[in-house]
Design an enzyme around this catalytic site. Sequence first.
Site, mmCIF file in Angstrom:
data_model
loop_
_atom_site.group_PDB
_atom_site.id
_atom_site.type_symbol
_atom_site.label_atom_id
_atom_site.label_comp_id
_atom_site.label_asym_id
_atom_site.label_seq_id
_atom_site.Cartn_x
_atom_site.Cartn_y
_atom_site.Cartn_z
ATOM 1 N N ASP A 33 0.716 -1.175 0.033
ATOM 2 C CA ASP A 33 0.036 0.043 0.167
ATOM 3 C C ASP A 33 0.770 1.182 0.097
ATOM 4 O O ASP A 33 0.505 2.173 -0.677
ATOM 5 C CB ASP A 33 -0.780 -0.136 1.225
ATOM 6 C CG ASP A 33 -2.058 0.774 1.090
ATOM 7 O OD1 ASP A 33 -1.964 2.034 0.498
ATOM 8 O OD2 ASP A 33 -3.223 0.500 1.960
ATOM 9 N N HIS B 183 -9.199 -1.429 8.290
ATOM 10 C CA HIS B 183 -7.879 -0.653 7.579
ATOM 11 C C HIS B 183 -8.333 0.797 7.481
ATOM 12 O O HIS B 183 -9.173 1.439 6.805
ATOM 13 C CB HIS B 183 -7.951 -1.612 6.164
ATOM 14 C CG HIS B 183 -6.994 -0.889 5.236
ATOM 15 N ND1 HIS B 183 -6.160 -1.394 4.685
ATOM 16 C CD2 HIS B 183 -6.784 0.546 4.813
ATOM 17 C CE1 HIS B 183 -5.372 -1.055 3.900
ATOM 18 N NE2 HIS B 183 -5.673 0.329 4.210
ATOM 19 N N CYS C 151 -4.426 6.072 -1.628
ATOM 20 C CA CYS C 151 -5.296 5.487 -2.643
ATOM 21 C C CYS C 151 -5.045 6.248 -3.818
ATOM 22 O O CYS C 151 -4.884 7.450 -3.864
ATOM 23 C CB CYS C 151 -6.542 5.381 -2.137
ATOM 24 S SG CYS C 151 -7.822 4.889 -3.399
HETATM 25 ZN ZN ZN Z 1 -4.674 1.767 2.760
#
Ligand code: ZN
Length: 316
Positions: free
Chosen positions: A16, A219, A252
Site C-alpha cells: 500500500d 483498515h 489510494c
Molecule cells: Zn490503505
Amino acid sequence: MNIPDTVEIREVGPRDGFQNEPETIPTERKIELIDMLVRTGLRRLEVTSFVRPDVIPQLADAAEVLAGINVPGEVSVSVLIPNERGLERALELRDRIARTRPAFDEINVFLSASETHNRKNVNRSIAESLAGLEVVLGRAREAGLRCEAVISTSFGCPYEGRVPPARVLEIAKRLCDVGAQEIGFGDTTGMANPVQVGELFAMLRSELDELGCMQLTAHFHNTRGQGLANVLAALQAGVTSFESSFGELGGCPVPPGATGNIATEDFVSMLHEMGITTGIDLDALLACARRAQEVLGRPLGSHTLVAGPVDWHGER
Ligand code: ZN
C-alpha cells in the site's frame, strides 16, 4: 474499558505504501525494509501486488521481491491480486520460487463499496468485480491460499458520499459466500469518524459472526487525522485485526490527496500504552520507519517517529 488484550496487525506498507510513492524504490531497498519489518515481530505482511506492471510500475518487481526476502515460516506473507490473470502470474511464481517455505501464504483482493470509486479504480461495476472475485477466490482456495477481501470506501466515498451500511454488509456476505476468510473494511480516503466506525462494526459483527466464515479487519487511513480515534472505536466494537503502514506510508490512487494509512508505529505505541499486546518491538519498528525516511529522502508523517516512544522513566 471493554477492549481486547491482544491485537493482530498486518503491515501493508511494502504494498500500500511503496505503490503510492511517486518514485520506484529500488528492489534491494524494498527487500531490506521488508526483512527489517519481519524482525520487529510482525507476523503478517502484505509485501507486493500482481497488478499489471504498466499500471503500477512501482511494484513491477514483485517476483524479485518475493524471491529476495527472508521470511520465517511463522510469518504470513500476503500479496495483492487484482484479477484472474494476476492470480495466474502469482501462482506460476509461487511454484517457481518455493524454497523452505512458499513465496506467499495469503492473497488480498479488493473492490469498492461505491460504484463510482470501483469504476475509477478498476473500471468495473461492483457486480462485475464480485463475479471476477468469485473466480479468483475459488482458484486461490483450491491452491491452498488463505483469502482476504478488502472492501474499499466502506465508510464513505469521495464521489458518492455516504455508503449505506446495508450495502457493505451485502458485499461482505457475498465475499464470504465465494470463499473470503477475512474481510477488510477500508476507510480508503479517510472519511470515517469513530461513532460511525463503532456502529458499523457492531452491526457487521452481529450479522456476520453467525456465518462464522471470516475474520473482520479494520483498515483506517489517517487522511484527516482521525485514524487512531477510529481504531479505538473499532477496538471497543470487538475488532482485534487491523492493517496499518509503517511511516504512515500509503494512500489510494484515486482521488489525488487520499494520503496515508495509520502509521504502524503510532498504532503500536497506543496499543502498548493501553496494555494491549501485539508481539511487536516498537523500537525496532521505529528503526524501520527511520530507514524508510532515508531511502525515500523525505520526512514521513508518523508522530512517534518524531517524538519517540513514551518515556515513563522506569515508573511503569
Ligand atoms: Zn490503505
